[in-house]
Enzyme design. Structure first.
Site, PDB file in Angstrom:
ATOM      1  CG  HIS A  95      49.704  24.480  54.919  1.00  0.00           C
ATOM      2  ND1 HIS A  95      49.438  23.349  55.588  1.00  0.00           N
ATOM      3  CD2 HIS A  95      48.388  25.055  54.392  1.00  0.00           C
ATOM      4  CE1 HIS A  95      47.948  23.270  55.363  1.00  0.00           C
ATOM      5  NE2 HIS A  95      47.470  24.241  54.831  1.00  0.00           N
TER       6      HIS A  95
ATOM      7  CD  GLU B 204      51.731  20.713  57.245  1.00  0.00           C
ATOM      8  OE1 GLU B 204      51.668  19.789  58.017  1.00  0.00           O
ATOM      9  OE2 GLU B 204      50.825  21.226  56.453  1.00  0.00           O
TER      10      GLU B 204
HETATM   11  P1  NAI Z   1      39.202  32.750  51.183  1.00  0.00           P
HETATM   12  O1  NAI Z   1      38.069  32.362  50.177  1.00  0.00           O
HETATM   13  O2  NAI Z   1      38.759  33.206  52.429  1.00  0.00           O
HETATM   14  O3  NAI Z   1      39.866  34.009  50.599  1.00  0.00           O
HETATM   15  C1  NAI Z   1      40.539  34.112  49.341  1.00  0.00           C
HETATM   16  C2  NAI Z   1      40.521  35.515  48.705  1.00  0.00           C
HETATM   17  O4  NAI Z   1      41.359  35.411  47.628  1.00  0.00           O
HETATM   18  C3  NAI Z   1      39.290  36.284  48.303  1.00  0.00           C
HETATM   19  O5  NAI Z   1      39.321  37.095  49.079  1.00  0.00           O
HETATM   20  C4  NAI Z   1      39.380  36.495  46.764  1.00  0.00           C
HETATM   21  O6  NAI Z   1      38.969  37.775  46.700  1.00  0.00           O
HETATM   22  C5  NAI Z   1      40.614  36.555  46.441  1.00  0.00           C
HETATM   23  N1  NAI Z   1      41.238  36.308  45.333  1.00  0.00           N
HETATM   24  C6  NAI Z   1      40.791  35.118  44.144  1.00  0.00           C
HETATM   25  N2  NAI Z   1      41.513  35.379  43.272  1.00  0.00           N
HETATM   26  C7  NAI Z   1      42.337  36.188  43.433  1.00  0.00           C
HETATM   27  C8  NAI Z   1      43.381  36.741  42.356  1.00  0.00           C
HETATM   28  N3  NAI Z   1      43.502  36.233  41.177  1.00  0.00           N
HETATM   29  N4  NAI Z   1      44.014  37.747  42.783  1.00  0.00           N
HETATM   30  C9  NAI Z   1      43.735  38.126  44.120  1.00  0.00           C
HETATM   31  N5  NAI Z   1      43.102  37.813  44.849  1.00  0.00           N
HETATM   32  C10 NAI Z   1      42.198  36.733  44.479  1.00  0.00           C
HETATM   33  O7  NAI Z   1      40.185  31.578  51.096  1.00  0.00           O
HETATM   34  P2  NAI Z   1      41.020  31.129  52.242  1.00  0.00           P
HETATM   35  O8  NAI Z   1      40.231  30.196  53.108  1.00  0.00           O
HETATM   36  O9  NAI Z   1      41.778  32.126  52.805  1.00  0.00           O
HETATM   37  O10 NAI Z   1      42.033  30.285  51.652  1.00  0.00           O
HETATM   38  C11 NAI Z   1      43.116  30.866  50.915  1.00  0.00           C
HETATM   39  C12 NAI Z   1      44.145  29.688  50.630  1.00  0.00           C
HETATM   40  O11 NAI Z   1      44.762  29.156  51.592  1.00  0.00           O
HETATM   41  C13 NAI Z   1      43.753  28.476  49.534  1.00  0.00           C
HETATM   42  O12 NAI Z   1      44.835  27.822  48.944  1.00  0.00           O
HETATM   43  C14 NAI Z   1      43.458  27.377  50.888  1.00  0.00           C
HETATM   44  O13 NAI Z   1      43.524  26.027  50.388  1.00  0.00           O
HETATM   45  C15 NAI Z   1      44.549  27.585  51.912  1.00  0.00           C
HETATM   46  N6  NAI Z   1      44.446  27.205  53.176  1.00  0.00           N
HETATM   47  C16 NAI Z   1      43.125  27.563  53.784  1.00  0.00           C
HETATM   48  C17 NAI Z   1      42.936  27.205  55.115  1.00  0.00           C
HETATM   49  C18 NAI Z   1      41.644  27.567  55.993  1.00  0.00           C
HETATM   50  O14 NAI Z   1      41.339  26.904  57.013  1.00  0.00           O
HETATM   51  N7  NAI Z   1      40.752  28.365  55.426  1.00  0.00           N
HETATM   52  C19 NAI Z   1      44.069  26.816  56.152  1.00  0.00           C
HETATM   53  C20 NAI Z   1      45.237  26.797  55.520  1.00  0.00           C
HETATM   54  C21 NAI Z   1      45.464  26.841  53.969  1.00  0.00           C
END
Ligand code: NAI
Length: 385
Positions: free
Chosen positions: A137, A149
């Site tokens: 994480h 983490e």
């Molecule tokens: P985001 O919405 O910016 O990016 C997600 C991306 O995944 C999108 O570009 C989408 O097109 C792609 N995607 C969705 N389904 C897909 C699939 N089946 N195959 C390939 N690509 C796919 O989301 P973000 O904020 O980057 O978060 C991603 C993960 O990280 C989540 O699990 C979130 O909980 C976690 N996270 C987020 C943080 C934050 O501050 N935004 C911090 C730490 C963890």
């Protein structure tokens, strides 16, 4: 070793940069072509800025960018030693994706998730060899925030844990191992920073600006709770709180706030929407804090003892070691001091007395002191000697 990153959004793009800067051939896969293009051009801009500032050389900039392959095809992960998933926070989608990944990569490949709130055990259960599944994480922005983490699930093997931790350590990150429980360390221990601040506001003790002033000027925090919630986004921060609250079987300690819910419902998300607890629109004038030292100290101490209580309880329940819990908060959310060290310095008896006063005044379970705190006050022990 080749590194795969699935999902090229906020987190995936940051993680790709870290891996590529550390010399790995890195494959970024996203279903969306536009996301891939954006990720690529954003990195080019970041690299150019780093060169301009003299932080990296032109050669390093080229090398990092040349290390990355952008693709829409998960089959390109076939020769990866690790794949880190950073797609949408949805257990059904993640489960399908992990099960598919297993059919593509070698049997030695580690399958990691960057999830903030889902259980690693449940993600692991979607593959047949779940001993290679682990939580890794990162914090946003991944290239800048030192903390990562590392979360082994009940199924994760020691071999996977050691390999994942050494890899991320080698990337220059500060790793802490934590139990597969809601919010891991940071998102659990930090809840009162927001929750207690909003409670204080709801009681009419002080306004947003004054509470923020107390936490930054008296407490030494880099950002006040309301400024930070506006920065994170009230929709996002509210959802994290609600998820943690639900996952803890509605423990009142993690109860979300109507104040934040209403702000999110109104579209007052914070910086990104131009308005949150504060107004960010051009020419907007925000209220000044009431700089009353006595009120400020009360606010700061009330939030701080609630944070300390969370940290102590996380230690009590073996969510991480005392060193891990303190590092998590200083390196993951920039707290000026580790909370357990802070407790030692304040005096554990002082912390307990404050919590007991809140508990007896409100009669709410929210303020119950951790049994470990009581135990330590009784024995006269401190956390760091
Ligand atoms: P985001 O919405 O910016 O990016 C997600 C991306 O995944 C999108 O570009 C989408 O097109 C792609 N995607 C969705 N389904 C897909 C699939 N089946 N195959 C390939 N690509 C796919 O989301 P973000 O904020 O980057 O978060 C991603 C993960 O990280 C989540 O699990 C979130 O909980 C976690 N996270 C987020 C943080 C934050 O501050 N935004 C911090 C730490 C963890």
């Amino acid at each position: 070793m080749e590194v795969g990153v699935l999902g090229g959004g906020t987190m995936g793009s940051g993680i790709v940069q870290v891996a590529a800067q550390n010399g790995h051939k890195t494959i970024l896969v996203d279903l969306n072509e536009t996301v891939l293009d954006q990720s690529k051009s954003k990195l080019a801009k970041i690299m150019a800025r780093l060169v301009e500032k003299g932080k990296i050389s032109q050669d390093q900039s080229y090398a990092t960018q040349a290390n990355i392959v952008y693709s829409k095809d998960v089959n390109d992960f076939a020769s990866c030693g690790i794949v880190i998933e950073a797609i949408v926070e949805d257990i059904n989608v993640k489960s399908k994706v992990f099960s598919n990944l297993e059919s593509i990569v070698s049997s030695e490949c580690i399958l990691a998730s960057n999830t903030s709130s889902l259980s690693i055990a449940s993600i692991g259960s979607s593959v047949s060899n779940s001993s290679r599944v682990i939580g890794i994480h990162f914090f946003n922005p991944a290239p800048l925030m030192p903390l990562v983490e590392i979360i082994p699930a009940v199924q994760t093997s020691e071999k996977t844990l050691v390999a994942a931790k050494s890899l991320i350590d080698a990337w220059g990150k500060v790793t802490v191992v934590c139990k597969d429980t809601p919010g891991f360390i940071v998102n659990r221990v930090a809840r009162p920073f927001y929750g207690e601040a909003m409670r204080i506001y709801e009681e009419g003790v002080a306004d947003f600006a004054t509470i923020d002033w107390a936490m930054t000027e008296i407490g030494g925090f880099r950002m006040g709770p309301f400024t930070l919630m506006d920065y994170i986004g009230n929709d996002v921060n509210y959802t994290v709180t609600e998820t943690v609250f639900t996952a803890f079987y509605f423990d009142p300690r993690y109860k979300p706030s109507f104040t934040q819910k209403r702000h999110a419902e109104a579209g007052y998300f914070g910086r990104k929407s131009g308005r949150g607890f504060f107004d960010y629109r051009e020419g907007a004038v925000n209220p000044s804090p009431n700089e009353d030292q006595i009120v400020g100290k009360q606010i700061f101490e009330r939030i701080l003892v609630m944070l300390i209580n969370e940290a102590v309880d996380a230690l009590f329940l073996n969510i991480g070691t005392k060193e891990a819990i303190d590092l998590a908060m200083t390196k993951g959310v920039n707290y000026p001091k580790g909370l357990l060290l802070w407790a030692d310095q304040l005096g554990l008896a002082f912390v307990l007395a404050k919590l007991e006063a809140l508990f007896s005044e409100y009669g709410e379970d929210r303020y119950r002191p951790s049994p470990l705190l009581r135990r330590m006050v009784k024995s006269g022990d401190t956390f760091f000697g």
